[in-house]
Write a protein that holds these residues in place. Structure first.
Motif, PDB file in Angstrom:
ATOM      1  N   MET A   1     -37.214  67.158 -16.862  1.00  0.00           N
ATOM      2  CA  MET A   1     -36.457  66.308 -17.783  1.00  0.00           C
ATOM      3  C   MET A   1     -36.514  64.847 -17.357  1.00  0.00           C
ATOM      4  SD  MET A   1     -33.153  68.708 -18.626  1.00  0.00           S
ATOM      5  CE  MET A   1     -32.471  67.551 -19.806  1.00  0.00           C
ATOM      6  N   ALA A   2     -36.433  64.600 -16.055  1.00  0.00           N
ATOM      7  CA  ALA A   2     -36.535  63.222 -15.566  1.00  0.00           C
ATOM      8  C   ALA A   2     -37.901  62.642 -15.916  1.00  0.00           C
ATOM      9  CB  ALA A   2     -36.309  63.186 -14.057  1.00  0.00           C
ATOM     10  N   ALA A   3     -38.950  63.465 -15.821  1.00  0.00           N
ATOM     11  CA  ALA A   3     -40.296  63.004 -16.173  1.00  0.00           C
ATOM     12  C   ALA A   3     -40.398  62.709 -17.666  1.00  0.00           C
ATOM     13  CB  ALA A   3     -41.323  64.056 -15.756  1.00  0.00           C
ATOM     14  N   VAL A   4     -39.749  63.527 -18.492  1.00  0.00           N
ATOM     15  CA  VAL A   4     -39.768  63.313 -19.947  1.00  0.00           C
ATOM     16  C   VAL A   4     -39.113  61.989 -20.302  1.00  0.00           C
ATOM     17  CG1 VAL A   4     -38.772  64.110 -22.126  1.00  0.00           C
ATOM     18  CG2 VAL A   4     -39.891  65.747 -20.593  1.00  0.00           C
ATOM     19  N   PHE A   5     -37.922  61.743 -19.759  1.00  0.00           N
ATOM     20  CA  PHE A   5     -37.216  60.494 -20.056  1.00  0.00           C
ATOM     21  C   PHE A   5     -37.972  59.292 -19.493  1.00  0.00           C
ATOM     22  CE2 PHE A   5     -33.594  63.279 -20.971  1.00  0.00           C
ATOM     23  CZ  PHE A   5     -33.066  62.657 -22.090  1.00  0.00           C
ATOM     24  N   SER A   6     -38.551  59.434 -18.293  1.00  0.00           N
ATOM     25  CA  SER A   6     -39.312  58.340 -17.688  1.00  0.00           C
ATOM     26  C   SER A   6     -40.483  57.952 -18.571  1.00  0.00           C
ATOM     27  CB  SER A   6     -39.817  58.758 -16.300  1.00  0.00           C
ATOM     28  OG  SER A   6     -38.752  59.020 -15.416  1.00  0.00           O
ATOM     29  N   GLU A   7     -41.185  58.957 -19.052  1.00  0.00           N
ATOM     30  CA  GLU A   7     -42.341  58.710 -19.912  1.00  0.00           C
ATOM     31  C   GLU A   7     -41.913  58.060 -21.230  1.00  0.00           C
ATOM     32  OE1 GLU A   7     -44.712  62.024 -22.015  1.00  0.00           O
ATOM     33  OE2 GLU A   7     -45.805  61.661 -20.148  1.00  0.00           O
ATOM     34  N   HIS A   8     -40.764  58.464 -21.737  1.00  0.00           N
ATOM     35  CA  HIS A   8     -40.292  57.962 -23.026  1.00  0.00           C
ATOM     36  C   HIS A   8     -39.849  56.504 -22.952  1.00  0.00           C
ATOM     37  CE1 HIS A   8     -38.646  58.194 -27.067  1.00  0.00           C
ATOM     38  NE2 HIS A   8     -37.499  57.706 -26.624  1.00  0.00           N
ATOM     39  N   VAL A   9     -39.136  56.133 -21.878  1.00  0.00           N
ATOM     40  CA  VAL A   9     -38.587  54.774 -21.792  1.00  0.00           C
ATOM     41  C   VAL A   9     -39.516  53.819 -21.058  1.00  0.00           C
ATOM     42  CG1 VAL A   9     -36.221  55.619 -21.916  1.00  0.00           C
ATOM     43  CG2 VAL A   9     -37.268  55.240 -19.675  1.00  0.00           C
ATOM     44  N   GLY A  10     -40.528  54.362 -20.331  1.00  0.00           N
ATOM     45  CA  GLY A  10     -41.509  53.501 -19.682  1.00  0.00           C
ATOM     46  C   GLY A  10     -41.148  53.048 -18.296  1.00  0.00           C
TER      47      GLY A  10
END
Length: 449
Positions: free
Chosen positions: A62-71
């Motif tokens: 989940m942390a990777a998903v949010f990181s990828e989404h917000v940059g």
């Protein structure tokens, strides 16, 4: 009743993703991480928002998903999912490149923050078995990946910094600049691995990151932080495979072999060195091959196989004769006479051959002195002192021991301290002799520190 996870709710609102979209992205990321069984739906997302803690490795995904989404980097802390990172994650040679990037980034972040779970992480015996096997099999059977924007200029900047940090390690010891390097990697290098790039740039970036991650591990090793070192080395090996640079991967295995032998498992050290040599079967790197034979000799000496150890030293010297200036990679620059003769001196020391040990030690000392390499000079002076003790020449051993102390004070290296402590143990049979007492007195402050 569990308290709602307000942080996760806030991040979901900020991202403007629906629960269904988050579920789909977590499922997709799980597949990239080779975790296809992780397939949440909107009901599961609601449960997590209401305070249920998802099992590992879902928080990291989940942390990777949010990181990828917000940059930019979003952590499990930020999402209210605690610190799901485990020191054991960095012991795994993950087939997923995406997962490897997240693990090595978290390892660097924990190192910079000096997190307790990492500082207390132990060295795991035979943890190198799986990684070395997987690296070797994949290296010998690699095919060009089908690739898809980091620029070459970014990679060049990373490489330039590698040279500076390598010099810092060689001249000042691993403990002097390791945390500075960890900070640089965490803030500047590991984030680049999450960006998009051409396949050619990707390989070059992974190579540069593998070099620096190896150096982080080596500096931790030299500073006596063996659990941290082992984890960096394993992740460096994985990045080296991704770069398709077989000599670099073999070089990482040399470091792992050296560590295993130092920590009392020469059989594992020998196996890792052999895996590295096999990995060089399709490519040439004389310096790396010389190092691997050298370290195999070190292991064989401790295993008591004098003939095989002597053969390994001969093979190491033969390999190094093929080295040509300017043809080796930057990380091989210090696989040189100062280093190799110093390690050969230790091999013959452990075989009980004081004459050969002294010969190699003196050659190492001469080269190290010209290069102003105090750490290498200190360890080779200690080997020379031991050869004098083997001949019952306490006066000469004391003189070499004093030189060991002087050089050791110029660097921050646990290996130098260990060399001094080893000398103290070897002097014990001489009892209360005044030279023994003098050496122990002069060594007291250094060892205590």
């Amino acid at each position: 009743m569990k308290a709602p996870n307000d942080k996760l709710t806030q991040w979901l609102d900020r991202s403007r993703m629906s629960r269904g979209e988050l579920a789909r992205r977590v499922k997709s990321k799980a597949v990239q991480w080779n975790q296809p069984h992780i397939s949440p739906d909107t009901t599961r997302i609601r449960c997590w928002i209401q305070g249920e803690m998802p099992r590992a490795p879902i928080p990291d995904i989940m942390a990777a998903v949010f990181s990828e989404h917000v940059g930019y980097r979003v952590t499990t802390y930020d999402l209210g999912l605690g610190d799901s990172s485990s020191p054991d994650a960095a012991l795994i040679y993950n087939p997923s490149y995406v997962a490897t990037v997240e693990v090595v980034a978290d390892l660097g972040r924990a190192d910079v923050d000096r997190r307790n779970f990492l500082s207390a992480a132990p060295f795991a015996a035979v943890a190198g078995v799986g990684p070395s096997r997987d690296w070797l099999m994949n290296t010998l059977d690699q095919q060009e990946p089908v690739g898809p924007h980091v620029r070459f200029e970014d990679v060049t900047a990373v490489r330039n910094m590698f040279g500076e940090f390598q010099k810092m390690d060689v001249l000042q010891g691993g403990g002097s600049g390791r945390l500075v390097l960890a900070g640089y990697m965490t803030q500047h290098v590991y984030p680049l691995l999450r960006r998009t790039y051409t396949d050619e740039v990707r390989r070059a970036l992974c190579e540069a990151a593998a070099e620096q991650t190896y150096l982080l591990g080596w500096m931790a090793y030299d500073n006596g932080e063996h659990g941290t070192a082992q984890r960096y080395l394993i992740q460096s090996l994985r990045l080296a495979e991704e770069s398709r640079n077989a000599p670099l991967g073999a070089h990482v295995l040399a470091g792992m072999a050296d560590q295993a032998t130092l920590l009392g498992d020469p059989a594992e050290g020998r196996r890792l060195a052999q895996a590295g040599r096999h990995g060089l079967s399709k490519v040439k790197s004389p310096a790396c091959l010389a190092d691997l034979w050298c370290l195999e000799g070190r292991a064989l000496a401790l295993l008591g196989d004098k003939a095989a150890a002597t053969h390994a030293v001969t093979q190491s010297e033969a390999a190094f004769e093929a080295v040509r200036p300017g043809t080796e990679q930057a990380w091989a620059e210090f696989i040189d006479p100062a280093y190799l003769h110093g390690e050969h001196a230790n091999t013959f020391r452990d075989l009980g051959d004081g004459v050969a040990s002294a010969e190699h030690a003196r050659r190492s000392i001469d080269h190290a002195k010209m290069q102003k390499r105090a750490r290498r000079g200190a360890m080779s002076q200690a080997a020379l002192a031991t050869s004098h003790l083997h001949n019952r020449d306490l006066e000469a051993a004391h003189a070499a021991g004093i030189r060991t102390l002087s050089l050791s004070r110029q660097v921050k290296s646990s290996r130098c301290i260990e060399a001094v402590q080893d000398l103290q143990r070897r002097m014990q049979p001489f009892g209360t002799h005044r030279l023994v007492a003098d050496f122990n007195e002069k060594a007291r402050d250094l060892v205590a520190a």
